[in-house]
Scaffold this active site. Structure first.
Site, PDB file in Angstrom:
ATOM      1  N   GLY A   1      -0.624  -3.095  -3.286  1.00  0.00           N
ATOM      2  CA  GLY A   1      -0.295  -1.668  -3.295  1.00  0.00           C
ATOM      3  C   GLY A   1      -1.435  -0.754  -2.901  1.00  0.00           C
TER       4      GLY A   1
ATOM      5  N   CYS B   1       3.608   2.108   6.371  1.00  0.00           N
ATOM      6  CA  CYS B   1       3.621   2.982   5.199  1.00  0.00           C
ATOM      7  C   CYS B   1       4.844   3.884   5.238  1.00  0.00           C
ATOM      8  CB  CYS B   1       2.364   3.841   5.170  1.00  0.00           C
ATOM      9  SG  CYS B   1       0.849   2.897   5.174  1.00  0.00           S
TER      10      CYS B   1
END
Length: 303
Positions: free
Chosen positions: A72, A129
């Site tokens: 992450g 993203c």
């Protein structure tokens, strides 16, 4: 000994072996095992505008011939990198590639300005993203979105911009053409392939986030195929990655069309992997009478 120098979008690397973002931190830990200046370049841990703690554990899972991760983008933020990590890296004789991730085009632009002014050699734009302005749709899945973030990055950067492509698309060559058309100086691929592991005893996914990115030797054939497809579709240089763990793997990637390669998951199993792979690639060139490693790029001869 072959001439191992390569030119990646105007940036000269002493050899074609770099390390992939997210697998090498900022080089401090691996510097305990070998002099990282022996490498052609380092793509640092992915940077975001603000610090991130990353996803909750468990966020790493071993798989046959690879690993899944859902770390992450844990990182200290772009400002902390510039203040505390970049000065140390600049002391090394190594090309510094700053990998960036943003949630809006504006965030990419701001980071490109800061990092260019700070003196990195190249910026690697991660388009795997979610764009918060587009309802979380990933930049790298739509040509027009990939082109938009590339244009923003190019407008704000004063160093070469390399765009990192996601393999989780229908036609990666289409995305590559879009970012090239938007001004990308180079392209890197592939990012991890989305996967999942389930614990058959608990009936729960092993990763807290349920799914993660697959890397390691299992994805090498996919990466080689995608590099070959992209090399056939664009003129800009390619940094190839995905499953490289030997010198022969690196040679495959170069033959498919890459100018340089990045070693990633292999460093978790063998911290010396990048320099070992470099030595093996040098031996390969010597054994095959290759005077310049750059002669391998795109030299595959399809049937």
């Amino acid at each position: 000994m072959a001439d191992m120098r390569v030119n990646l979008a105007g940036v000269e690397l002493k050899n074609p072996i770099t390390v992939a973002s997210g697998t090498f931190g900022f080089g401090r830990e691996y510097g305990q095992f070998f002099d990282i200046a022996r490498l052609g370049g380092i793509s640092v841990k992915g940077l975001t505008p603000l610090p991130r703690q990353g996803n909750p554990a468990p966020r790493i899972a071993e798989t046959p011939l690879g690993m899944l991760n859902s770390v992450g983008l844990q990182n200290p933020g772009v400002d902390a990198f510039i203040a505390h990590e970049l000065p140390e890296l600049k002391k090394k004789n190594i090309v510094i590639i700053a990998n960036i991730s943003g949630n809006t085009p504006e965030e990419y632009g701001e980071m490109c300005e800061k990092l260019s002014a700070a003196g990195v050699d190249m910026i690697e734009v991660n388009i795997s993203c979610p764009n918060v302005k587009a309802g979380g749709l990933t930049y790298g899945t739509k040509p027009e979105m990939a082109a938009e973030v590339t244009q923003i990055a190019k407008h704000h950067a004063t160093v070469p911009v390399m765009v990192k492509l996601s393999p989780n698309v229908t036609d990666i060559a289409e995305i590559a053409r879009a970012v090239e058309g938007a001004g990308a100086d180079a392209i890197s691929l592939i990012n991890t392939i989305r996967g999942m592991v389930i614990d058959v005893n608990t009936h729960r996914p092993v990763l807290k986030m349920n799914t993660g990115g697959l890397s390691g030797p299992a994805i090498l054939p996919v990466a080689v195929r995608m590099v070959w497809e992209v090399a056939s579709a664009v003129q800009v240089p390619i940094l190839g990655m995905g499953g490289i763990s030997t010198g022969a793997d690196a040679a495959q990637m170069l033959l498919a069309g890459a100018t340089a390669v990045a070693v990633g998951a292999a460093t978790f199993a063998d911290p010396m992997a990048p320099v070992r792979i470099l030595a093996e690639l040098e031996d390969y060139c010597t054994a095959h009478g290759i005077e310049k490693v750059s002669d391998l790029t795109g030299a595959v001869q399809p049937w």
